[in-house]
Design an enzyme around this catalytic site. Structure first.
Site, PDB file in Angstrom:
ATOM      1  N   GLY A  17      18.726   8.887  -2.439  1.00 44.20           N
ATOM      2  CA  GLY A  17      18.389   8.563  -0.926  1.00 44.20           C
ATOM      3  C   GLY A  17      17.542   9.851  -0.390  1.00 44.20           C
ATOM      4  O   GLY A  17      17.354   9.259   0.750  1.00 44.20           O
ATOM      5  N   GLY A  56      15.348   8.821  -6.795  1.00 40.28           N
ATOM      6  CA  GLY A  56      14.313   8.239  -7.159  1.00 40.28           C
ATOM      7  C   GLY A  56      12.933   8.575  -6.036  1.00 40.28           C
ATOM      8  O   GLY A  56      11.901   9.338  -6.573  1.00 40.28           O
ATOM      9  N   ARG A  85       5.917  -2.942   0.580  1.00 35.85           N
ATOM     10  CA  ARG A  85       6.439  -1.914   1.576  1.00 35.85           C
ATOM     11  C   ARG A  85       6.115  -2.215   2.928  1.00 35.85           C
ATOM     12  O   ARG A  85       6.942  -2.586   3.917  1.00 35.85           O
ATOM     13  CB  ARG A  85       6.421  -0.310   1.298  1.00 35.85           C
ATOM     14  CG  ARG A  85       7.266  -0.150  -0.055  1.00 35.85           C
ATOM     15  CD  ARG A  85       7.536   1.307  -0.506  1.00 35.85           C
ATOM     16  NE  ARG A  85       8.767   1.581   0.717  1.00 35.85           N
ATOM     17  CZ  ARG A  85       8.689   2.483   1.596  1.00 35.85           C
ATOM     18  NH1 ARG A  85       7.323   2.749   1.951  1.00 35.85           N
ATOM     19  NH2 ARG A  85       9.751   2.730   2.246  1.00 35.85           N
ATOM     20  N   TYR A 110       9.151  -3.889   5.061  1.00 32.38           N
ATOM     21  CA  TYR A 110       9.866  -2.865   5.820  1.00 32.38           C
ATOM     22  C   TYR A 110       9.250  -2.740   7.002  1.00 32.38           C
ATOM     23  O   TYR A 110       9.366  -1.627   7.686  1.00 32.38           O
ATOM     24  CB  TYR A 110      10.457  -1.728   5.135  1.00 32.38           C
ATOM     25  CG  TYR A 110      11.026  -1.878   3.861  1.00 32.38           C
ATOM     26  CD1 TYR A 110      12.296  -2.471   3.687  1.00 32.38           C
ATOM     27  CD2 TYR A 110      10.513  -1.599   2.490  1.00 32.38           C
ATOM     28  CE1 TYR A 110      12.954  -2.677   2.330  1.00 32.38           C
ATOM     29  CE2 TYR A 110      10.648  -1.777   1.325  1.00 32.38           C
ATOM     30  CZ  TYR A 110      11.941  -2.220   1.247  1.00 32.38           C
ATOM     31  OH  TYR A 110      12.575  -2.442  -0.058  1.00 32.38           O
ATOM     32  N   CYS A 147      -2.758 -15.296   1.165  1.00 30.44           N
ATOM     33  CA  CYS A 147      -2.631 -16.244   2.236  1.00 30.44           C
ATOM     34  C   CYS A 147      -1.367 -16.298   3.170  1.00 30.44           C
ATOM     35  O   CYS A 147      -0.557 -17.294   2.918  1.00 30.44           O
ATOM     36  CB  CYS A 147      -2.836 -17.857   1.544  1.00 30.44           C
ATOM     37  SG  CYS A 147      -4.373 -17.708   0.721  1.00 30.44           S
ATOM     38  N   GLU A 148      -1.160 -15.111   3.678  1.00 33.73           N
ATOM     39  CA  GLU A 148       0.077 -15.038   4.512  1.00 33.73           C
ATOM     40  C   GLU A 148      -0.483 -13.941   5.611  1.00 33.73           C
ATOM     41  O   GLU A 148      -1.108 -12.968   5.224  1.00 33.73           O
ATOM     42  CB  GLU A 148       1.218 -14.415   3.755  1.00 33.73           C
ATOM     43  CG  GLU A 148       1.678 -15.209   2.872  1.00 33.73           C
ATOM     44  CD  GLU A 148       3.358 -15.084   2.366  1.00 33.73           C
ATOM     45  OE1 GLU A 148       3.998 -14.780   3.274  1.00 33.73           O
ATOM     46  OE2 GLU A 148       3.697 -15.275   1.422  1.00 33.73           O
ATOM     47  N   TYR A 151       8.550   2.679  -5.364  1.00 28.09           N
ATOM     48  CA  TYR A 151       8.826   1.337  -4.965  1.00 28.09           C
ATOM     49  C   TYR A 151       7.454   0.797  -4.520  1.00 28.09           C
ATOM     50  O   TYR A 151       7.328  -0.215  -3.516  1.00 28.09           O
ATOM     51  CB  TYR A 151       9.663   1.340  -3.664  1.00 28.09           C
ATOM     52  CG  TYR A 151      11.120   1.832  -4.046  1.00 28.09           C
ATOM     53  CD1 TYR A 151      11.895   1.426  -4.727  1.00 28.09           C
ATOM     54  CD2 TYR A 151      11.403   3.286  -3.440  1.00 28.09           C
ATOM     55  CE1 TYR A 151      12.958   2.037  -5.167  1.00 28.09           C
ATOM     56  CE2 TYR A 151      12.509   3.804  -3.610  1.00 28.09           C
ATOM     57  CZ  TYR A 151      13.270   3.375  -4.746  1.00 28.09           C
ATOM     58  OH  TYR A 151      14.468   3.891  -4.891  1.00 28.09           O
TER      59      TYR A 151
HETATM   60  N1  LLP Z   1      20.894   5.048  -6.568  1.00 26.20           N
HETATM   61  C1  LLP Z   1      21.477   3.873  -6.201  1.00 26.20           C
HETATM   62  C2  LLP Z   1      22.682   3.232  -6.608  1.00 26.20           C
HETATM   63  C3  LLP Z   1      20.488   3.160  -5.411  1.00 26.20           C
HETATM   64  O1  LLP Z   1      20.747   2.005  -5.039  1.00 26.20           O
HETATM   65  C4  LLP Z   1      19.189   3.569  -5.001  1.00 26.20           C
HETATM   66  C5  LLP Z   1      18.391   3.117  -4.467  1.00 26.20           C
HETATM   67  C6  LLP Z   1      18.986   5.078  -5.546  1.00 26.20           C
HETATM   68  C7  LLP Z   1      19.905   5.721  -6.439  1.00 26.20           C
HETATM   69  C8  LLP Z   1      17.600   5.883  -5.524  1.00 26.20           C
HETATM   70  O2  LLP Z   1      17.363   5.927  -4.251  1.00 26.20           O
HETATM   71  P1  LLP Z   1      16.164   6.972  -3.499  1.00 26.20           P
HETATM   72  O3  LLP Z   1      16.575   8.377  -3.997  1.00 26.20           O
HETATM   73  O4  LLP Z   1      15.022   6.448  -4.114  1.00 26.20           O
HETATM   74  O5  LLP Z   1      16.089   6.862  -2.236  1.00 26.20           O
HETATM   75  N2  LLP Z   1      12.570  -0.506  -1.844  1.00 26.20           N
HETATM   76  C9  LLP Z   1      13.116   0.246  -0.837  1.00 26.20           C
HETATM   77  C10 LLP Z   1      14.123   1.389  -1.529  1.00 26.20           C
HETATM   78  C11 LLP Z   1      15.383   0.802  -2.005  1.00 26.20           C
HETATM   79  C12 LLP Z   1      16.272   1.717  -2.518  1.00 26.20           C
HETATM   80  C13 LLP Z   1      17.380   1.087  -3.379  1.00 26.20           C
HETATM   81  N3  LLP Z   1      18.377   1.905  -4.045  1.00 26.20           N
HETATM   82  C14 LLP Z   1      11.696   1.115  -0.334  1.00 26.20           C
HETATM   83  O6  LLP Z   1      10.734   0.690  -0.632  1.00 26.20           O
HETATM   84  O7  LLP Z   1      11.810   1.795   0.901  1.00 26.20           O
END
Ligand code: LLP
Length: 432
Positions: free
Chosen positions: A241, A284, A324, A328, A357-358, A385
């Site tokens: 996160g 991630g 994104r 968001y 087309c949006e 992402y």
């Molecule tokens: N672990 C779990 C259980 C998760 O659900 C996630 C992300 C991560 C780890 C990795 O989180 P990170 O380190 O990447 O923040 N599509 C969205 C982000 C969705 C994140 C979902 N879960 C965006 O583009 O901002």
């Protein structure tokens, strides 16, 4: 927001010494470009923290599931956080070690649980009593014991976009502490389950230390409760996160976060004379986010009729390539690949939009810059992402992805899709 692997030479943006315009020329646009060095450096920020605590830094595959990126990170020693059978199959295909995989997710199917057990993943992070019972029974029937952690929901506000906040009690994720305790009691007594740890992940794109520290406090207090019941854990998974800088955010660096969290855990263990558990993480975005760009070309310009009207630059990338902004309202820096405006470029505040087309199909709004048809720009911070959330909406083939190695070699990770790929799984039934 651009890591040092992206740099300027002769007024042109380069990645690891290779001009992005030359990559666009070879592979066409749109194209995703990743830097090996930027990925390796970001990963090292987490993995090389100087701590006496054993660490397992997992890469959250969902951020960018490209096989080449998984292979690169496996080679650097990463474990993997997965959320589906498909992601596990990707890790196995790319040579990742299943023993270093944690399987997260709020709704794993029985088929997925069975596959994970067959592949001997390191840990399954369970999020409900239903799943726990199902997993235990399944493992027993298979003659195995399932390694489990329970994901707790600490009810902490990660102070991020509501769609990617996961640690509040109104979110679907994890179990509140009383239910989590019940889950551990069940796991403790079930012959098909082997408790290995505890897990917590409060959200994504978190830009300050405070929510991480607060969540960790709750996790550690919960570990104390478990100890009182005679339940001892061998690892604590503090999730992922950590945010990145897209615009003007100022998140902690990976090493600052790791120092803070490992200190917190060390202090806690010290006052209780407890052995230090292994710490597991699931990052991630902070590993790949700023290591990737989406390079796209201006198809045409539609300046407004009056000064107060919107000026549209229609790009050859769209919301299906980078979702994104639409989903968001996310802000990505737009960087022209050359600082030399092209002949006839028009200076204005541009809304960069796709051809879909949006009206929600926009990539950036109100960006002052000089643009001409054919100009190339990069959307920064698109490594996480970006491609991962891409689709074929409007029957648009997905773009290629390339990795530029530290030595300047350009590797194709994924070719551009063709029409045949779009219809690969379809048929026109006979007689229709
Ligand atoms: N672990 C779990 C259980 C998760 O659900 C996630 C992300 C991560 C780890 C990795 O989180 P990170 O380190 O990447 O923040 N599509 C969205 C982000 C969705 C994140 C979902 N879960 C965006 O583009 O901002």
């Amino acid at each position: 927001m651009l890591p040092s692997a992206f740099h300027w030479r002769d007024q042109a943006l380069h990645c690891e010494g290779v001009s992005l315009a030359s990559i666009a020329q070879t592979y066409g646009t749109p194209v995703y470009v990743y830097s090996e060095t930027a990925i390796a450096q970001a990963y090292a920020g987490f993995a090389s923290v100087d701590s006496s605590i054993p660490l397992q830094v997992c890469y959250a595959v969902k951020a960018n599931p490209s096989l080449g990126i998984i292979r690169l990170l496996a080679g650097l020693g990463a474990g993997f956080d997965i959320v589906s059978q498909g992601e596990l199959q990707r890790v196995l295909t790319a040579g990742g070690n299943p023993a270093r995989v944690v399987f997260s997710g709020v709704g794993k199917t029985e088929e997925e649980l069975r596959f994970a057990l067959e592949q001997s993943v390191g840990c399954i992070n369970v999020e409900s009593l239903h799943e726990l019972q199902q997993l235990g029974d399944l493992a027993l029937a298979m003659g195995l014991t399932a390694p489990v952690s329970v994901r707790i929901n600490p009810d902490i506000d990660a102070q991020t976009h509501p769609y990617i906040s996961t640690g509040l009690k109104e979110n679907k994720f994890g179990l509140a502490l009383p239910q989590a305790l019940e889950a551990y009691r069940l796991a403790h007594s079930h012959p098909g389950l082997r408790i290995t740890g505890v897990d917590c992940h409060i959200g994504s794109q978190i830009t300050s230390l405070a929510p991480f520290l607060a969540a960790t406090d709750r996790v550690l207090a919960f570990v104390d409760c478990l100890a009182e019941e005679g339940i001892v854990l061998s690892h604590i998974d503090l999730g992922g996160g950590l945010g990145i800088c897209y615009h003007d955010e100022n998140p902690p660096t990976p090493s600052a976060l790791m120092q803070a969290l490992t200190n917190q855990v060390r202090q806690w263990a010290g006052t209780r004379a407890r052995p230090l558990p292994k710490l597991v993480f699931e990052f991630g975005r902070a590993i790949v986010g700023n290591a990737g760009l989406l390079v796209t070309a201006v198809t045409l310009l539609k300046p407004g009729a009056q000064a107060s009207d919107h000026n549209f630059a229609v790009m050859d990338a769209a919301m299906n390539d980078l979702m994104r902004p639409s989903l968001y309202g996310a802000w990505h820096a737009v960087i022209p690949l050359s600082t030399r405006p092209s002949a006839g470029a028009c200076q204005a505040a541009w809304d960069l939009v796709g051809p879909i087309c949006e009206s929600g199909d926009w990539l950036a709004k109100d960006r002052p810059m000089a643009l001409a048809p054919g100009d190339l720009v990069a959307f920064a911070s698109a490594g996480a992402y970006g491609s991962a959330m891409g689709s074929q909406y409007n029957s648009r083939p997905r773009p290629p992805e390339v990795l530029v190695r530290a030595n300047g070699q350009v590797l194709l990770l994924r070719r551009r899709e063709r029409f045949e790929d779009l219809i690969l799984t379809e048929q026109i039934p006979a007689g229709l």
